[in-house]
Design an enzyme around this catalytic site. Structure first.
Site, PDB file in Angstrom:
ATOM      1  N   GLY A 122       0.795  -1.503  -0.101  1.00 33.28           N
ATOM      2  CA  GLY A 122      -0.123   0.021   0.071  1.00 33.28           C
ATOM      3  C   GLY A 122       0.996   0.998  -0.028  1.00 33.28           C
ATOM      4  N   GLU A 123       0.582   2.205   0.718  1.00 34.04           N
ATOM      5  CA  GLU A 123       1.272   3.470   1.040  1.00 34.04           C
ATOM      6  C   GLU A 123       1.838   3.530   2.303  1.00 34.04           C
ATOM      7  OE1 GLU A 123       2.286   5.723  -1.424  1.00 34.04           O
ATOM      8  OE2 GLU A 123       3.454   6.434   0.273  1.00 34.04           O
ATOM      9  N   SER A 124       3.264   3.148   2.556  1.00 34.39           N
ATOM     10  CA  SER A 124       3.784   3.056   3.707  1.00 34.39           C
ATOM     11  C   SER A 124       3.535   4.273   4.785  1.00 34.39           C
ATOM     12  CB  SER A 124       5.267   2.779   3.762  1.00 34.39           C
ATOM     13  OG  SER A 124       5.808   3.509   2.744  1.00 34.39           O
ATOM     14  N   CYS A 171       6.252  -5.490   0.487  1.00 37.44           N
ATOM     15  CA  CYS A 171       6.150  -3.935  -0.134  1.00 37.44           C
ATOM     16  C   CYS A 171       6.010  -2.959   0.845  1.00 37.44           C
ATOM     17  CB  CYS A 171       5.140  -3.972  -1.512  1.00 37.44           C
ATOM     18  SG  CYS A 171       5.795  -2.951  -2.609  1.00 37.44           S
ATOM     19  N   ARG A 176      12.858   3.366  -1.494  1.00 37.19           N
ATOM     20  CA  ARG A 176      11.442   3.498  -1.712  1.00 37.19           C
ATOM     21  C   ARG A 176      11.350   3.778  -3.364  1.00 37.19           C
ATOM     22  NH1 ARG A 176       7.757   7.132   1.496  1.00 37.19           N
ATOM     23  NH2 ARG A 176       6.249   6.255   0.251  1.00 37.19           N
ATOM     24  N   ILE A 236       5.085  -3.612  -7.561  1.00 39.35           N
ATOM     25  CA  ILE A 236       4.353  -2.326  -7.871  1.00 39.35           C
ATOM     26  C   ILE A 236       4.910  -1.225  -6.900  1.00 39.35           C
ATOM     27  CG2 ILE A 236       1.968  -1.420  -7.692  1.00 39.35           C
ATOM     28  CD1 ILE A 236       0.926  -4.329  -7.706  1.00 39.35           C
ATOM     29  N   HIS A 290       4.512  -8.975  -4.537  1.00 36.80           N
ATOM     30  CA  HIS A 290       3.370  -9.181  -3.906  1.00 36.80           C
ATOM     31  C   HIS A 290       3.001 -10.547  -4.344  1.00 36.80           C
ATOM     32  CE1 HIS A 290       2.050  -4.900  -3.267  1.00 36.80           C
ATOM     33  NE2 HIS A 290       2.907  -4.671  -3.930  1.00 36.80           N
ATOM     34  N   GLU A 340       0.865 -12.209  -3.026  1.00 36.50           N
ATOM     35  CA  GLU A 340      -0.830 -12.400  -3.030  1.00 36.50           C
ATOM     36  C   GLU A 340      -1.562 -12.313  -4.160  1.00 36.50           C
ATOM     37  OE1 GLU A 340       0.842  -9.734  -2.142  1.00 36.50           O
ATOM     38  OE2 GLU A 340      -0.378  -7.882  -2.391  1.00 36.50           O
TER      39      GLU A 340
END
Ligand code: GLN
Length: 191
Positions: free
Chosen positions: A47-49, A79, A106, A135, A171, A173
């Site tokens: 996501g967005e860390s 990620c 990042r 991603i 990822h 998943e």
């Protein structure tokens, strides 16, 4: 039966919950310290860390999770989740757990290739190839002495483990391949 949590503030938590359920594991979306205290293992999704880290602090999860990791809670960061586990984030003071002895950079693959897919492999895993979905992925640019690199892509580590912590820059998943989730559950968590 043990309970596996997925930190569910922002990002790709649904796919992790589905993957775990598909493996017959009992799951719990974690958004509170109370939920965190109930789980036997935890996945921190992509996501967005910065967003996830800010919400972890706001809900008191940062300190509580750090304490549980220190006493052995198995955690798997993918990620942004890997960024949140990292001790060092190049050029950033953003909130993080800082428990895993790696340095990450990042968005390291550059704007023009924000997302890409590539096979990653390593002799340590029977030479098996994994399809990696990257991603806006970070790179792991330093691993500490106690950190084992399990998979690499273009010579950089993309799956690493230190004690009860596992981190992937891609990822797992998002593919049909459940080997990395199974590795986390069976080898890291003992579930
Ligand atoms: N670029 C994101 C970050 O720095 C991570 C991307 C992801 O989790 N897919 O937080």
């Amino acid at each position: 039966m043990s309970l596996t949590g997925v930190l569910s503030y922002q990002g790709g938590f649904e796919r992790h919950l589905e993957r775990l359920a598909g493996l017959g594991v009992r799951t719990l979306p974690v958004r509170s310290v109370e939920a965190l205290e109930r789980v036997d293992a935890l996945i921190i999704p992509g996501g967005e860390s910065t967003t996830i880290g800010m919400l972890m602090e706001r809900f008191g999860i940062m300190q509580a999770l750090l304490a549980r990791i220190a006493t052995g809670l198995p955690v798997f960061g993918t990620c942004a989740g890997a960024i949140l586990l990292a001790a060092d984030i190049e050029g950033s003071e953003q909130p993080r757990l800082g428990a895993l002895d790696i340095t990450v950079r990042r968005n390291a693959y550059g704007r023009q290739i924000e997302s890409f897919e590539a096979d990653v492999s390593d002799a340590a895993w029977n030479g098996a190839a994994f399809h990696g979905v990257f991603i806006r992925a970070p790179q792991i640019v330093r691993v500490g002495a106690g950190v084992r690199t399990i998979l690499r892509f273009e010579s950089l580590p993309v799956l690493v483990r230190e004690k009860n912590m596992l981190a992937a820059t891609f990822h797992p998943e998002l593919t049909g391949d459940d080997r990395i989730h199974r590795y986390f559950l069976e080898e890291v968590a003992g579930i």
